[in-house]
Scaffold this motif. Sequence first.
Motif, PDB file in Angstrom:
ATOM      1  N   LEU A  84       0.841  -1.197   0.000  1.00 56.88           N
ATOM      2  CA  LEU A  84       0.000   0.000   0.000  1.00 56.88           C
ATOM      3  C   LEU A  84       0.880   1.253   0.000  1.00 56.88           C
ATOM      4  O   LEU A  84       0.667   2.184  -0.785  1.00 56.88           O
ATOM      5  CB  LEU A  84      -0.937  -0.018   1.214  1.00 56.88           C
ATOM      6  N   ILE A  85       1.883   1.275   0.876  1.00 58.63           N
ATOM      7  CA  ILE A  85       2.786   2.426   0.939  1.00 58.63           C
ATOM      8  C   ILE A  85       3.612   2.514  -0.337  1.00 58.63           C
ATOM      9  O   ILE A  85       3.869   3.606  -0.848  1.00 58.63           O
ATOM     10  CB  ILE A  85       3.690   2.340   2.172  1.00 58.63           C
ATOM     11  N   ARG A  90       5.142   5.457  -5.066  1.00 54.50           N
ATOM     12  CA  ARG A  90       5.487   5.486  -6.487  1.00 54.50           C
ATOM     13  C   ARG A  90       4.628   6.515  -7.235  1.00 54.50           C
ATOM     14  O   ARG A  90       5.128   7.238  -8.099  1.00 54.50           O
ATOM     15  CB  ARG A  90       5.291   4.103  -7.114  1.00 54.50           C
ATOM     16  N   THR A  91       3.346   6.567  -6.895  1.00 55.29           N
ATOM     17  CA  THR A  91       2.456   7.526  -7.553  1.00 55.29           C
ATOM     18  C   THR A  91       2.855   8.957  -7.227  1.00 55.29           C
ATOM     19  O   THR A  91       2.878   9.825  -8.099  1.00 55.29           O
ATOM     20  CB  THR A  91       1.002   7.270  -7.126  1.00 55.29           C
ATOM     21  N   ALA A  92       3.181   9.206  -5.962  1.00 56.84           N
ATOM     22  CA  ALA A  92       3.594  10.549  -5.557  1.00 56.84           C
ATOM     23  C   ALA A  92       4.882  10.961  -6.267  1.00 56.84           C
ATOM     24  O   ALA A  92       4.995  12.071  -6.803  1.00 56.84           O
ATOM     25  CB  ALA A  92       3.784  10.600  -4.041  1.00 56.84           C
ATOM     26  N   LEU A  93       5.866  10.066  -6.293  1.00 52.57           N
ATOM     27  CA  LEU A  93       7.154  10.379  -6.921  1.00 52.57           C
ATOM     28  C   LEU A  93       6.990  10.674  -8.403  1.00 52.57           C
ATOM     29  O   LEU A  93       7.617  11.592  -8.952  1.00 52.57           O
ATOM     30  CB  LEU A  93       8.127   9.218  -6.709  1.00 52.57           C
ATOM     31  N   ALA A  94       6.128   9.906  -9.071  1.00 50.87           N
ATOM     32  CA  ALA A  94       5.910  10.102 -10.508  1.00 50.87           C
ATOM     33  C   ALA A  94       5.316  11.469 -10.811  1.00 50.87           C
ATOM     34  O   ALA A  94       5.474  11.988 -11.922  1.00 50.87           O
ATOM     35  CB  ALA A  94       5.003   8.996 -11.049  1.00 50.87           C
ATOM     36  N   ARG A  95       4.649  12.053  -9.826  1.00 54.32           N
ATOM     37  CA  ARG A  95       4.039  13.372 -10.037  1.00 54.32           C
ATOM     38  C   ARG A  95       4.819  14.492  -9.359  1.00 54.32           C
ATOM     39  O   ARG A  95       4.339  15.602  -9.208  1.00 54.32           O
ATOM     40  CB  ARG A  95       2.575  13.342  -9.575  1.00 54.32           C
ATOM     41  N   HIS A 299      -3.576  -4.009  -2.268  1.00 51.89           N
ATOM     42  CA  HIS A 299      -2.969  -2.943  -1.470  1.00 51.89           C
ATOM     43  C   HIS A 299      -2.251  -1.913  -2.334  1.00 51.89           C
ATOM     44  O   HIS A 299      -2.374  -0.707  -2.102  1.00 51.89           O
ATOM     45  CB  HIS A 299      -1.999  -3.544  -0.449  1.00 51.89           C
ATOM     46  N   ALA A 300      -1.464  -2.363  -3.311  1.00 58.43           N
ATOM     47  CA  ALA A 300      -0.730  -1.412  -4.146  1.00 58.43           C
ATOM     48  C   ALA A 300      -1.689  -0.504  -4.911  1.00 58.43           C
ATOM     49  O   ALA A 300      -1.471   0.714  -5.008  1.00 58.43           O
ATOM     50  CB  ALA A 300       0.187  -2.157  -5.114  1.00 58.43           C
ATOM     51  N   GLU A 301      -2.761  -1.098  -5.436  1.00 58.44           N
ATOM     52  CA  GLU A 301      -3.739  -0.304  -6.183  1.00 58.44           C
ATOM     53  C   GLU A 301      -4.465   0.674  -5.272  1.00 58.44           C
ATOM     54  O   GLU A 301      -4.756   1.807  -5.671  1.00 58.44           O
ATOM     55  CB  GLU A 301      -4.748  -1.227  -6.877  1.00 58.44           C
ATOM     56  N   ILE A 302      -4.771   0.234  -4.049  1.00 58.12           N
ATOM     57  CA  ILE A 302      -5.428   1.135  -3.093  1.00 58.12           C
ATOM     58  C   ILE A 302      -4.534   2.334  -2.803  1.00 58.12           C
ATOM     59  O   ILE A 302      -4.970   3.485  -2.825  1.00 58.12           O
ATOM     60  CB  ILE A 302      -5.779   0.383  -1.793  1.00 58.12           C
ATOM     61  N   GLY A 303      -3.255   2.064  -2.522  1.00 58.76           N
ATOM     62  CA  GLY A 303      -2.325   3.153  -2.227  1.00 58.76           C
ATOM     63  C   GLY A 303      -2.165   4.099  -3.403  1.00 58.76           C
ATOM     64  O   GLY A 303      -2.189   5.327  -3.238  1.00 58.76           O
ATOM     65  N   ALA A 304      -2.007   3.527  -4.609  1.00 56.96           N
ATOM     66  CA  ALA A 304      -1.807   4.356  -5.792  1.00 56.96           C
ATOM     67  C   ALA A 304      -3.055   5.178  -6.114  1.00 56.96           C
ATOM     68  O   ALA A 304      -2.963   6.368  -6.441  1.00 56.96           O
ATOM     69  CB  ALA A 304      -1.435   3.478  -6.981  1.00 56.96           C
ATOM     70  N   THR A 305      -4.225   4.550  -6.014  1.00 59.93           N
ATOM     71  CA  THR A 305      -5.473   5.249  -6.327  1.00 59.93           C
ATOM     72  C   THR A 305      -5.740   6.369  -5.328  1.00 59.93           C
ATOM     73  O   THR A 305      -6.098   7.491  -5.700  1.00 59.93           O
ATOM     74  CB  THR A 305      -6.652   4.261  -6.328  1.00 59.93           C
TER      75      THR A 305
END
Length: 347
Positions: A84-85, A90-95, A299-305
């Motif tokens: 999840l983290i 990863r999503t935050a860093l990409a933006r 979990h990964a999708e929840i964190g990214a979304t």
Amino acid sequence: MTKRKATALDVARRAGVSRSAVSLVLNGRANGNVTAERQERVLRAAAELDYTPNSVALSLRNQQTSTIGIITDDIVTSPFAGRLISGASRTALARGYMVLVVDTEHDMSRESTAAQQLVHRQVDGIMYATGSLREVATPAAMLTLPAILANCTDVASNLPSVIPAEVDGGRAAAQLLIDLGHRRITLLTGTLSSPAAPQREQGYREAMEAAGLGREQQHVHASGWDIDEGYRAASSVLGGSHRPTAIVCSNDRVATGVLLYAAAAGLRVPQDLSVVGYDDQQNLAANLVPALTTVALPHAEIGATAMSMLLDAVEGKATAAGHTDAGTLRVPCHVIPRASTATVPAE
């Protein structure tokens, strides 16, 4: 001699545009202000010069720090839900954002302090994430910034949340076994202290009902969440003469206990008994013998979304709540078929 870092003025000169046009393009405000052809020239020049905007200057200009705070209950300090983290980071860093993570280790007294400290450090938004699905009382300081919940819901419904679609997950687990011809399917529920347990049970019952298997053919047994509880539950449900041909477990640890009992009792998996777990726990489900069929908690999708929705709110593209149905977005839970399930054994 150290090579001089390219500036926005260098990009403007190479692209043949004004300095303000470069700023508009690289800050995402070009549409309607800069032609598509000039935008392309700016982006190409920036890439050729290896130019990146000065993040400190941008922060001062935009009154933002490009930093997101994440508060967790035990994700960082436990072996579960780490994806999840990872998905959020990863999503935050990409933006272009960095994250600050505070793990309270289930000490509720630290939650308010963590939220206040993150606000004082001028983060642009806050995510609250939990290792297991549960309700939380949102720290008041979170309500002063764009904020979102991941894998949990707010008791006061103040904030939007992103959670797993647990009813669908329970339904998918039972449906897999029904499609393999099983009719004597037992569900080990975990404990009702978790909101996930009744939701998964609802999905199981819906699948059984749809297959023409009424309440008298639905077998639900309270178990728990750990290996020893799975072992004890298996000894109870598999000890009789009319034992089930398949078991859906509350999680992968309980499924491990079921596999251990089956081996001790001389039952072959999946020839005599099919077993389905829940979680797709890292370093466990795929490495069991036999490899465990399971429902993956996303979990990964929840964190990214959740992070994507939060950043949209921070950047003013949309309110986080605008992405959700009644404040809650449910992410699908998919079955991962492996070696622990097979067609129903011949009588």
